[in-house]
Write a protein that holds these residues in place. Structure first.
Motif, short mmCIF file in Angstrom:
data_model
loop_
_atom_site.label_atom_id
_atom_site.label_comp_id
_atom_site.label_asym_id
_atom_site.label_seq_id
_atom_site.Cartn_x
_atom_site.Cartn_y
_atom_site.Cartn_z
N LEU A 363 -20.63 11.76 -24.82
CA LEU A 363 -21.36 11.10 -25.89
C LEU A 363 -22.85 11.11 -25.55
N PRO A 364 -23.72 11.31 -26.52
CA PRO A 364 -25.15 11.21 -26.22
C PRO A 364 -25.51 9.77 -25.88
N CYS A 365 -26.26 9.59 -24.82
CA CYS A 365 -26.65 8.25 -24.37
C CYS A 365 -28.17 8.13 -24.38
N TYR A 366 -28.65 7.03 -24.94
CA TYR A 366 -30.08 6.76 -25.01
C TYR A 366 -30.35 5.33 -24.57
N SER A 367 -31.48 5.10 -23.97
CA SER A 367 -31.86 3.74 -23.62
C SER A 367 -31.99 2.91 -24.90
#
Length: 374
Positions: A363-367
């Motif tokens: 899954l794409p993870c972003y802050s």
């Protein structure tokens, strides 16, 4: 990407290239590890499958550098370091802590700080906005237009901290227009880490909450003992590179010509919120609580903090790197408080527009990617 069964039994036989055929969000080094994980993964698989369908939405940003900072990093065509090198800000000031190069510096020198963007004035919000904020900002594009910043500027990579706070006040029903805030907004900010080397970006709260004195208590175990109790007044915006810019003028301080204190004030407190709250409450009662990238399901220390937050009865907003982390965190909150979320899990429009390298899931993870709250 690590094997989803790593460290659970037999040693991994190689890189994790065997993806789950249904969700596609986890990978394994071998068929045997996939079989070993099957019963545990079964419960989350359908949920992850749904989350994977929303990847394009999560990866969507308006910036000219969006593909470089998302898809290309995911596909190993770019790294955070290579991105910052191209932008001319690698290992400079506040940007240092956004790539692996900054990790050792943070551990060796936690007192190090900077108050500049290391960018030209046209690429950063170093002065008052041309027009006062007149409506809720709902996207990075709206923010950049309001601040007259071109979409090739990378400042959103740091401004996601104050913009997430701004958005959180909106979704919980607070704001500078609310009678309960009036001229002061008290925020309890839990678990700061690399933000401690980027505190100057919080000066942007002055533009986002005009005519309001914003006070933030930053509480967490990552605050060095030497900085416990430190008070910081942010009286001007983070400055640009231009030597003759007004942002460097000594007269350019908020409230310098007024009896009102419009500085953004920060107070650092080392320790866990549930341990420090009695001391904090003597000076500051929160309008709301925010815990960026909280990782609630990963740390048992959140349990007594959740009990305290429930007792306080003030809005609390949590963010995390992906929707699945929020789902797991929400389950922990429900088990402690016995109640459901007041703020359902939702995508944060002001998430950091650069993907996390080498995340545990595909899954794409972003802050500050997703928000939820009680």
């Amino acid at each position: 990407m690590e094997c989803a069964w790593k460290g659970r039994g037999t040693r991994c036989t190689g890189p994790a290239k065997r993806r789950c055929g249904r969700c596609g969000a986890v990978a394994y080094c071998s068929l045997s590890h996939q079989i070993s994980h099957r019963n545990e993964h079964k419960e989350e698989c359908k949920r992850l499958e749904q989350q994977m369908k929303h990847i394009d939405i999560v990866n969507e940003f308006p910036f000219t550098f969006s593909e470089e900072a998302t898809v290309k990093i995911c596909e190993k065509q770019e790294t955070r370091c290579s991105f910052f090198i191209k932008k001319g800000i690698h290992q400079l000031g506040m940007w240092l802590y956004e790539c692996p190069c900054g990790t050792s510096v943070i551990s060796l020198d936690c007192s190090r700080s900077t108050n500049g963007w290391d960018l030209p004035d046209e690429l950063c919000p170093c002065k008052e906005p041309v027009y006062p904020i007149s409506k809720h900002l709902c996207s990075w594009k709206e923010y950049y237009e309001w601040r007259c910043i071109p979409l090739h500027s990378p400042v959103a990579l740091l401004l996601h901290w104050p913009l997430t706070i701004y958005h959180a006040t909106k979704v919980v029903g607070l704001g500078s227009w609310a009678s309960q805030i009036s001229k002061q907004l008290q925020i309890h900010y839990l678990g700061p880490e690399k933000e401690l080397q980027q505190l100057a970006v919080f000066a942007e709260l002055h533009a986002l909450f005009p005519d309001v004195h914003v006070h933030m208590e930053l509480i967490g175990p990552a605050i060095p003992q030497s900085r416990d109790g430190e008070k910081i007044d942010l009286c001007k915006y983070a400055h640009c590179l231009r030597t003759d810019c007004f942002c460097k003028s000594s007269s350019n301080t908020w409230g310098s010509n007024s009896s009102e204190n419009l500085a953004i004030t920060l107070q650092l407190r080392r320790g866990f919120y549930h341990d420090r709250y009695k001391d904090i409450a003597k000076e500051s009662s929160p309008h709301f609580i925010i815990a960026p990238n909280a990782g609630i399901a990963a740390y048992s220390s959140w349990l007594p903090t959740m009990e305290l937050i429930k007792e306080l009865g003030v809005p609390a907003v949590f963010s995390d790197y992906c929707e699945e982390a929020c789902h797991l965190g929400a389950g922990c909150i429900s088990s402690v408080t016995g109640s459901t979320l007041n703020l359902p899990i939702q995508l944060n429009p002001f998430r950091q527009p650069m993907v996390v390298e080498d995340s545990a899931l595909l899954l794409p993870c972003y802050s500050n990617c997703f928000l939820y709250g009680i």
